[in-house]
Design a protein around this motif. Sequence first.
Motif, short mmCIF file in Angstrom:
data_model
loop_
_atom_site.label_atom_id
_atom_site.label_comp_id
_atom_site.label_asym_id
_atom_site.label_seq_id
_atom_site.Cartn_x
_atom_site.Cartn_y
_atom_site.Cartn_z
N SER A 1 0.89 -1.20 0.08
CA SER A 1 -0.06 0.26 -0.03
C SER A 1 0.82 1.13 -0.14
O SER A 1 1.95 1.09 0.66
CB SER A 1 -1.07 -0.15 1.27
OG SER A 1 -1.59 1.28 1.43
N TYR B 1 6.71 -9.14 7.31
CA TYR B 1 5.34 -8.91 7.87
C TYR B 1 5.16 -10.04 9.19
O TYR B 1 4.86 -10.97 9.03
CB TYR B 1 3.99 -9.10 6.92
CG TYR B 1 3.73 -8.23 5.92
CD1 TYR B 1 4.29 -6.88 6.02
CD2 TYR B 1 3.87 -8.74 4.43
CE1 TYR B 1 4.16 -6.23 4.73
CE2 TYR B 1 3.77 -7.84 3.48
CZ TYR B 1 4.02 -6.49 3.51
OH TYR B 1 3.65 -5.76 2.35
N HIS C 1 -0.04 3.80 1.75
CA HIS C 1 -0.14 4.18 3.02
C HIS C 1 0.61 3.64 4.15
O HIS C 1 0.87 2.26 4.07
CB HIS C 1 -1.65 4.06 3.22
CG HIS C 1 -2.40 5.03 2.37
ND1 HIS C 1 -2.61 6.26 2.05
CD2 HIS C 1 -3.47 4.47 1.14
CE1 HIS C 1 -3.72 6.54 1.29
NE2 HIS C 1 -4.01 5.42 0.60
N PRO C 2 1.39 4.27 4.98
CA PRO C 2 2.22 3.89 5.89
C PRO C 2 1.74 2.79 6.92
O PRO C 2 2.58 1.99 7.28
CB PRO C 2 2.92 5.20 6.52
CG PRO C 2 1.96 6.15 6.27
CD PRO C 2 1.48 5.94 5.10
N ASP C 3 0.70 3.23 7.18
CA ASP C 3 0.19 2.26 8.30
C ASP C 3 -0.84 1.11 7.77
O ASP C 3 -1.41 0.53 8.52
CB ASP C 3 -0.61 3.27 9.39
CG ASP C 3 0.34 3.90 10.23
OD1 ASP C 3 1.37 3.64 10.37
OD2 ASP C 3 -0.43 5.16 10.43
N ALA C 4 -0.71 0.63 6.69
CA ALA C 4 -1.26 -0.35 6.06
C ALA C 4 -1.35 -1.61 6.62
O ALA C 4 -0.07 -1.97 6.98
CB ALA C 4 -0.92 -0.55 4.52
N MET C 5 -2.41 -2.42 6.98
CA MET C 5 -2.21 -3.80 7.47
C MET C 5 -1.98 -4.68 6.20
O MET C 5 -2.49 -4.81 5.42
CB MET C 5 -3.55 -4.23 8.12
CG MET C 5 -3.59 -5.80 8.70
SD MET C 5 -5.25 -5.99 9.12
CE MET C 5 -5.32 -5.12 10.46
N THR D 1 -3.74 -10.95 13.08
CA THR D 1 -4.80 -9.86 13.53
C THR D 1 -6.01 -10.14 13.54
O THR D 1 -6.78 -9.77 14.32
CB THR D 1 -4.28 -8.35 12.63
OG1 THR D 1 -4.61 -8.83 11.40
CG2 THR D 1 -3.09 -7.95 12.85
N ARG E 1 -7.85 -3.35 14.06
CA ARG E 1 -6.84 -2.73 13.88
C ARG E 1 -6.15 -2.03 15.19
O ARG E 1 -6.98 -1.42 16.04
CB ARG E 1 -7.02 -1.40 12.85
CG ARG E 1 -7.06 -2.13 11.09
CD ARG E 1 -7.31 -0.83 10.50
NE ARG E 1 -7.36 -1.48 8.89
CZ ARG E 1 -6.53 -1.68 8.07
NH1 ARG E 1 -5.32 -1.19 8.28
NH2 ARG E 1 -6.81 -2.06 6.88
N ARG F 1 -7.09 4.95 6.43
CA ARG F 1 -7.12 3.89 7.49
C ARG F 1 -7.66 2.62 7.33
O ARG F 1 -7.36 1.63 8.01
CB ARG F 1 -7.88 4.46 8.75
CG ARG F 1 -7.41 5.88 9.33
CD ARG F 1 -8.26 6.38 10.23
NE ARG F 1 -9.51 7.12 9.75
CZ ARG F 1 -10.49 7.59 10.40
NH1 ARG F 1 -10.28 7.94 11.70
NH2 ARG F 1 -11.35 8.12 9.69
N SER G 1 -1.80 -3.88 2.81
CA SER G 1 -0.74 -4.21 1.76
C SER G 1 -0.97 -5.80 1.63
O SER G 1 -0.88 -6.63 2.44
CB SER G 1 0.80 -4.24 2.27
OG SER G 1 1.07 -2.75 2.31
#
Length: 377
Positions: free
Chosen positions: A89, A170, A91-95, A197, A377, A128, A132
């Motif tokens: 992703s 990961y 976006h830096p905080d992607a799961m 998660t 999350r 949010r 990834s």
Amino acid sequence: MTETIEPFTVQVPPALLDDLRDRLRRTRWPDAEPVADWSQGVPLAYLRDLCTYWAESYDWPARQRLLNRFPQYRTTIDGLGVHFLHVPSPHPDAMPLVLTHGWPGSVVEFLDVIEPLTDPVAHGGDARDAFSVVVPSLPGYGWSDRPTRTGWGVDAIAAAWVELMSRLGYDRFGAQGGDWGSTVTRALADAFPDRLTGIHLNMVTVRPDRDGDLTDAEQRALDRLAEHREQGTGYSTQQATRPQTLGYGLTDSPAGQLGWILEKFATWADCGGDPVGVLGADRLLDNAMLYWVPGTAASSARLYWESFRREAWPPTAVPMGAAIFPHEIFTPSRRWAEKAFTDIRRWSELPSGGHFAAFEQPQVFVEEVRAFFRTVR
């Protein structure tokens, strides 16, 4: 053991495409079915029309470019080469999220959901909710290697997925799946709960609870399951017992390979018995190409031989979400599922769609995956 990850590009040689078209044109067809529906299998005229399109009009180079727009790789795990798509992703905080297909599907089932999952902002969503995404081809499927030894059941695949995610950096990740992908995801939750998660399933296989009064929906689910067991399990019995014998005919005949898997799209998808009309000829043939080109009729079927006799899992406490599509083979109630999953965070019963959720209902699939993983999350 090498942990090298090598870039991979799908590139089917022109000679193989020429051979495919030649075989399709020379198909030796059986006589037509003496019924006016699909009750004896794929109707002759329906399959002939699709095979004619495959031979004369289907543009694989263009379809190949659609697949190759996503970064693909191969790596060797426990002696087996694993093919996968990996789309980080922006976006830096992607799961991190691993999506697992089943039979008769492939990674092409997920092509329409990868971009909305990895970059929700570009598709009208919220950063949010970013993931990834990793989409592996099951062992014996697509451009993953075909196992040359026994032992590649769902538990071994789950262990391989954990190793794959570790190699990608990961430590913890979400997992989603339907069909065999659902079973692999359940195996992940059973053996590696600390790495997850949460898990999201669009096929939930649990034991029905017949004690007490059944709801109307539960009775319908039991009736559909009984019909499936009576009329729809011949393919799985063959694949679970004699996959090698089946593989000779399907590997030699593209019409045979297509017919074998097309029947399941007609029966399991929410398509009114017309998978071409609802899913499109190109998309169905994209999926068929991932069986025909690498010649995986026998190796894909062996997953049934490897895994059908596995013992049931104990209940899992990993957070779980479910999207129950009405045309799924089995549509359990939440009451039944709560005995197998003790932390259900989201349970959605959708108005339309079937077994191939991401393929049939990509927007709904994305919304359901986002909504569940918001809870962990």
